[in-house]
Design a protein around this motif. Structure first.
Motif, PDB file in Angstrom:
ATOM      1  N   LEU A 192      -5.774   3.952  -8.535  1.00 57.22           N
ATOM      2  CA  LEU A 192      -5.228   4.669  -7.388  1.00 57.22           C
ATOM      3  C   LEU A 192      -4.658   3.691  -6.364  1.00 57.22           C
ATOM      4  CD1 LEU A 192      -4.862   7.426  -5.975  1.00 57.22           C
ATOM      5  CD2 LEU A 192      -7.153   7.119  -5.000  1.00 57.22           C
ATOM      6  N   GLN A 193      -5.380   2.586  -6.132  1.00 59.05           N
ATOM      7  CA  GLN A 193      -4.895   1.584  -5.195  1.00 59.05           C
ATOM      8  C   GLN A 193      -3.623   0.927  -5.685  1.00 59.05           C
ATOM      9  OE1 GLN A 193      -8.286  -1.010  -4.809  1.00 59.05           O
ATOM     10  NE2 GLN A 193      -9.551   0.570  -3.803  1.00 59.05           N
ATOM     11  N   ALA A 194      -3.483   0.774  -7.010  1.00 56.98           N
ATOM     12  CA  ALA A 194      -2.288   0.122  -7.566  1.00 56.98           C
ATOM     13  C   ALA A 194      -1.029   0.959  -7.335  1.00 56.98           C
ATOM     14  CB  ALA A 194      -2.485  -0.132  -9.056  1.00 56.98           C
ATOM     15  N   LEU A 195      -1.182   2.284  -7.214  1.00 56.28           N
ATOM     16  CA  LEU A 195      -0.018   3.131  -6.975  1.00 56.28           C
ATOM     17  C   LEU A 195       0.546   2.957  -5.567  1.00 56.28           C
ATOM     18  CD1 LEU A 195      -1.087   6.460  -8.725  1.00 56.28           C
ATOM     19  CD2 LEU A 195       0.588   4.786  -9.513  1.00 56.28           C
ATOM     20  N   ARG A 196      -0.315   2.566  -4.627  1.00 56.00           N
ATOM     21  CA  ARG A 196       0.109   2.298  -3.250  1.00 56.00           C
ATOM     22  C   ARG A 196       0.871   3.472  -2.636  1.00 56.00           C
ATOM     23  NH1 ARG A 196       2.032  -4.090  -3.398  1.00 56.00           N
ATOM     24  NH2 ARG A 196       0.023  -4.918  -4.162  1.00 56.00           N
TER      25      ARG A 196
END
Length: 479
Positions: free
Chosen positions: A60-64
């Motif tokens: 989820l964090q990688a999608l930003r």
């Protein structure tokens, strides 16, 4: 939020049960999905539990991008596919589930999480979890830890009055639920200050429009329509009592008193009504102190029997002075002294004794007496702002009648003055009456009803993906 029962009208917060969600390790995800979808269990989350470190959280964090409202899939998803598809909703739900799984206590082949659940929901939720191989096990409540508070909101009136209590704070679990009496007291006080049958009728019309969802931009305020209707009703009734209909237009006869002609009578009535509300607040405070810490606290607390005795004694003494009845005066003085002794004993025990404790107790006893007097007199604002409303209406009506008899153009100007003047009076007085009623509710009444603050019930609720939502029981009720 989904519930399996619609609780009856209660005089206390919803009863809570300490529970453990237990499942075989292999079935833990399926069981937690059902818990999340039900939205009726507040799971404990240790302070040292990992946060945002699981695979779904990292994806989820990688999608930003800003995460959508979380959802859960019934079956374990492929996180790479979700990330590639930009499904922040499912990733957010899975991230929450990972945190709870990581916080679970594991013993052999089983895993468990502790939490709180409304008592009425335990049987049905337990049966639902059993279908997934898990169990909902009732536990003994831990000592020294109060359950979270959930107030019943099974009617439009309760839901509309709820924000009034939540704005002040969270009701302690042991206390009585003050939602209905607090809401009724508020709208009555508002009506006394906003007493005009015409303006009250406009509030009733506004409540009807909210009930119908008009205008659409105010649709989020629709649940407040009973609150607005109550304020409109009390304002209309007060307007009939004062003979006010868009000011002293003569449309209505004076059924009780004219605020501008009998201000002292209105003032006395406001103070007496305030004393009655304070007596009810002390009664609620006595019940709450007993439920919180037993009879000792109820007896010696300034918001308990001791404080109520001081209040009753001072009220009786004041009545004796006004009525020139020495028996009332001396009886009231004796009661006030007895109440102060009880309050002093309680305060002395809390201060720990010694010279500093005695000084602190003396200051606090003085504060108890001053607060009782000032809080009672504070209800005079019900009359003061009722007078202000009547005076504004009178000014507008005088200006209107002064212009009306001076020709066609003056008549048009008179109509404009009447409309604009009433619009200004309505907006200004509604704001002032609303604020002043809130102040009286919070400082004069709630300060006696509440002695501490609870914590709100925050169940973990993440619905399943709509296309894969589990079949619900026919008796489920959405609240």
């Amino acid at each position: 939020m989904t519930s399996w029962s619609d609780s009856p009208v209660r005089a206390a917060p919803v009863r809570m049960q300490r529970v453990a969600v237990v499942a075989p390790r292999g079935a833990l995800r399926d069981v937690l999905v059902r818990v999340a979808d039900a939205g009726r269990v507040e799971l404990d989350h240790p302070d040292d539990a990992p946060h945002g470190t699981g695979p779904a959280a990292r994806a989820l964090q990688a999608l930003r991008t800003e995460a959508a409202p979380p959802l859960l899939s019934l079956t374990p998803p492929d996180l790479r596919e979700l990330q590639a598809a930009g499904r922040t909703d499912l990733l957010a739900g899975e991230a929450q589930l990972e945190e709870h799984r990581a916080a679970a206590v594991r013993r052999g082949p089983a895993a468990a999480l502790a939490g709180w659940c409304p008592v009425t929901d335990v049987p049905r939720l337990g049966a639902d979890l059993a279908d997934a191989g898990g169990a909902l096990v009732p536990l003994r409540a831990p000592r020294g830890i109060d359950p979270p508070t959930l107030l019943t909101a099974n009617s439009p009136v309760r839901r509309s009055f709820g924000p009034l209590v939540r704005t002040y704070g969270t009701v302690p679990y042991a206390d009585i639920d003050p939602t209905l009496p607090a809401g009724i007291a508020y709208v009555v006080m508002f009506g006394m200050m906003f007493g005009d049958a015409g303006h009250g009728a406009l509030l009733l019309l506004g409540a009807l429009l909210l009930r119908l969802g008009r205008p659409r931009r105010l649709a989020p305020l629709r649940p407040l329509w009973p609150f607005v209707a109550g304020a409109g009703l009390t304002s209309t009734l007060a307007g009939f009592a004062y003979g006010e209909f868009f000011g002293p237009t003569g449309v209505l006869p004076v059924l009780w008193l004219d605020p501008l002609d009998e201000p002292l009578r209105l003032l006395a009535s406001a103070v007496v009504f305030g004393a009655f509300l304070l007596a009810l607040a002390y009664a609620a405070g006595i019940v709450n102190r007993w439920r919180e810490n037993g009879p000792g606290r109820a007896l010696y607390a300034a918001s308990g029997i001791a404080g109520a005795t001081v209040f009753l004694g001072l009220a009786l003494a004041a009545a004796g002075l006004l009525l020139h009845t020495p028996a009332f005066t001396w009886t009231g003085a004796a009661l006030a002294v007895a109440g102060l002794v009880l309050v002093g004993v309680g305060l002395s025990a809390e201060s720990g004794g010694g010279a500093s404790g005695i000084l602190q107790t003396g200051v606090q006893l003085f504060d108890v007496v001053v607060r009782i007097g000032s809080n009672t007199v504070s209800f005079a604002r019900l009359a003061a702002f009722g007078l202000t409303h009547a005076a504004l209406g009178g000014i507008v009506w005088q200006a209107t009648t002064a212009l009306a008899g001076r020709g066609p153009l003056a008549l048009a100007a008179a109509l404009l003055v009447f409309l604009l003047g009433n619009a200004l009076a309505f907006a200004l007085e509604a704001l002032v009456a609303g604020i002043q009623a809130l102040r009286l509710e919070f400082y004069e009444l709630f300060s006696r009803v509440f002695d501490a603050e609870g914590r709100p019930f925050k169940p973990w609720h993440v619905p399943t993906e709509p296309t894969h939502a589990p079949v619900r029981h026919e008796t489920e009720v959405t609240t």
